[in-house]
Scaffold this active site. Structure first.
Site, PDB file in Angstrom:
ATOM      1  N   LEU A 125       0.828  -1.215   0.000  1.00  0.00           N
ATOM      2  CA  LEU A 125       0.000   0.000   0.000  1.00  0.00           C
ATOM      3  C   LEU A 125       0.862   1.266   0.000  1.00  0.00           C
ATOM      4  O   LEU A 125       0.462   2.303   0.540  1.00  0.00           O
ATOM      5  CB  LEU A 125      -0.911  -0.013   1.237  1.00  0.00           C
ATOM      6  CG  LEU A 125      -1.883  -1.200   1.331  1.00  0.00           C
ATOM      7  CD1 LEU A 125      -2.464  -1.349   2.735  1.00  0.00           C
ATOM      8  CD2 LEU A 125      -3.023  -1.044   0.318  1.00  0.00           C
ATOM      9  N   ASP A 128       9.832  -4.269  -5.592  1.00  0.00           N
ATOM     10  CA  ASP A 128      10.693  -5.420  -5.925  1.00  0.00           C
ATOM     11  C   ASP A 128      11.549  -5.817  -4.719  1.00  0.00           C
ATOM     12  O   ASP A 128      11.769  -7.008  -4.462  1.00  0.00           O
ATOM     13  CB  ASP A 128      11.604  -5.069  -7.112  1.00  0.00           C
ATOM     14  CG  ASP A 128      10.797  -4.713  -8.353  1.00  0.00           C
ATOM     15  OD1 ASP A 128       9.698  -5.274  -8.509  1.00  0.00           O
ATOM     16  OD2 ASP A 128      11.262  -3.880  -9.145  1.00  0.00           O
ATOM     17  N   GLY A 163       2.074   1.151   3.956  1.00  0.00           N
ATOM     18  CA  GLY A 163       2.578  -0.157   4.417  1.00  0.00           C
ATOM     19  C   GLY A 163       2.012  -1.293   3.587  1.00  0.00           C
ATOM     20  O   GLY A 163       1.999  -1.233   2.369  1.00  0.00           O
TER      21      GLY A 163
HETATM   22  O1  RIB Z   1       9.644  -2.123 -10.492  1.00  0.00           O
HETATM   23  C1  RIB Z   1      10.570  -1.238 -11.044  1.00  0.00           C
HETATM   24  C2  RIB Z   1      10.927  -1.669 -12.432  1.00  0.00           C
HETATM   25  O2  RIB Z   1       9.783  -1.574 -13.253  1.00  0.00           O
HETATM   26  C3  RIB Z   1      11.963  -0.808 -13.120  1.00  0.00           C
HETATM   27  O3  RIB Z   1      13.271  -1.248 -12.857  1.00  0.00           O
HETATM   28  C4  RIB Z   1      11.558  -0.885 -14.582  1.00  0.00           C
HETATM   29  O4  RIB Z   1      12.444  -1.583 -15.389  1.00  0.00           O
HETATM   30  C5  RIB Z   1      10.166  -1.504 -14.608  1.00  0.00           C
HETATM   31  O5  RIB Z   1      10.197  -2.788 -15.041  1.00  0.00           O
END
Ligand code: RIB
Length: 298
Positions: free
Chosen positions: A220, A251, A224
Site C-alpha cells: 500500500l 521489488d 505499508g
Molecule cells: O519495479 C521497477 C521496475 O519496473 C523498473 O526497474 C523498470 O524496469 C520496470 O520494469
C-alpha cells in the site's frame, strides 16, 4: 540453510530522468540526473533476493546488445545465476522512467522480454521443480507464467506472483498461486475494489482468496501493507523515511519476503524484514542498485 529460489521474469535497461513536474502536451521541460540503470521487475527481485541473504537463479531474456550486457553484468556482480536466452530477434527491454518528488512514472517497451516463451522456460523444468520458491511478475507473457505454474504444481515449488504490471489472468491460475503480491492499483484491477481503507483492503484480500490464492499481501505504498494469515487480516505500517526514489521498492519488498521465507522464517517475520528493506530502497536513487544488503537491516 536457505531454500532455493528461481525468479522467472523481466530485465530492462532503465532510462531515468528526474523532473520538477509532469510536462504539458507539446511542452519541453528541463530535467536532471540522467542515468541508465539495470532494472526490470524480474531482475530487481532476483538481485534483492541475493543481496538480502537468499540464493537466487534467474531465467529471463535479453537482446544481443549493449543494454543486454549491462544487465548480465549486474546479475553476475550480484551472484545471481543467469539462465535463459540472449536473442537477436528483439532489443533488450527498455523502461523510460521519470522521477518526480521521489515518485516514479514508468513506460515500458518489453522488447526481448516477450521472447521468454513457454518453450524457453520448459527447458528449465528441472530447475523449477527442484526450487523451493518460484517468483514471477507480468512483464513477460501470461502464457509463460501459466506454463511455469503448471510445471511447479507437479513439485513442491511454491509460486509467488507479483501481478505487475496488471494483465488479465485466466481464472485457473489463482489456485496455483501460493502468494499473490499486488500493489493497490493491481489489487483494484484484479478485484474491482480499491484498497483505500481497512474495510476495502479486507474485501480485496477476501476476493483474491475466493479466486483461489492461498496467501495475499497487498502493498500500500507509504501506508505499508496488509496480508492474511488464514482468515486473520493484518495491517503492517510502513517505516517513516526520506523518499528519494520509489523505483524498485516493491521489488525489494518481494525479494526480502521470499528470501526470508526461504530461511524458514514465519510470514509475519518475513513481512517485517521486507518492510525494513524497502524503506531503505526508497531512500536511495535507482532500481537494483538502491536495494540494501541484509547486514544493513536492523
Ligand atoms: O519495479 C521497477 C521496475 O519496473 C523498473 O526497474 C523498470 O524496469 C520496470 O520494469
Amino acid at each position: 540453510m536457505s531454500g532455493k529460489i528461481i525468479v522467472i521474469g523481466s530485465m530492462n535497461a532503465d532510462l531515468v530522468v528526474h523532473s520538477p513536474r509532469m510536462p504539458q502536451i507539446g511542452e519541453t521541460l528541463t530535467g536532471s540526473r540522467f542515468q541508465v540503470n539495470a532494472g526490470g521487475k524480474g531482475l530487481n527481485q532476483a538481485v534483492a533476493i541475493a543481496k538480502l541473504g537468499g540464493s537466487a537463479s534467474f531465467c529471463g531474456c535479453v537482446g544481443n546488445d549493449s543494454n543486454g550486457e549491462l544487465l548480465l553484468n549486474e546479475l553476475k556482480g550480484s551472484n545471481v545465476d543467469f539462465k535463459g536466452l540472449k536473442t537477436s530477434e528483439a532489443p533488450t527491454g527498455i523502461a523510460m522512467i521519470t522521477v518526480i518528488d521521489g515518485n516514479n512514472f514508468i513506460i515500458l517497451d518489453p522488447g526481448a522480454n516477450e521472447k521468454l516463451t513457454p518453450e524457453v522456460v520448459e527447458e528449465y523444468s528441472g530447475l523449477i521443480a527442484e526450487s523451493d520458491f518460484c517468483v514471477m511478475q507480468l512483464e513477460i507473457p501470461v502464457k509463460t507464467v501459466l506454463k511455469v505454474c503448471e510445471i511447479a504444481e507437479k513439485s513442491d515449488t511454491k509460486i509467488l506472483l507479483n501481478p505487475a504490471p496488471y494483465k488479465e489472468l485466466p481464472d485457473e491460475i489463482f489456485t496455483k498461486i501460493d502468494y499473490i503480491i499486488p500493489n493497490e492499483h493491481e489489487a483494484y484491477d484484479l478485484t474491482g475494489v480499491y484498497p483505500d481503507n481497512e474495510e476495502n483492503t479486507e474485501k480485496a484480500i477476501l476476493k483474491l482468496r475466493q479466486k483461489g490464492a492461498k496467501n495475499v499481501i497487498i502493498t500500500l505504498g507509504e501506508r505499508g501493507c496488509s496480508y492474511n494469515i488464514g482468515d486473520e487480516i493484518i495491517f503492517k505500517p510502513a517505516l517513516k523515511t526520506e523518499v528519494v526514489d520509489t523505483t524498485s521498492a516493491g521489488d525489494t519488498f518481494i525479494g526480502g519476503l521470499v528470501s526470508s521465507l526461504s530461511q524458514n522464517k514465519t510470514l509475519s517475520d518475513s513481512v517485517d524484514f521486507a518492510t525494513k528493506a524497502s524503506a531503505i530502497t526508497v531512500s536511495r536513487e535507482g532500481a537494483s542498485k538502491s536495494i540494501p544488503y541484509a547486514d544493513e537491516i536492523e
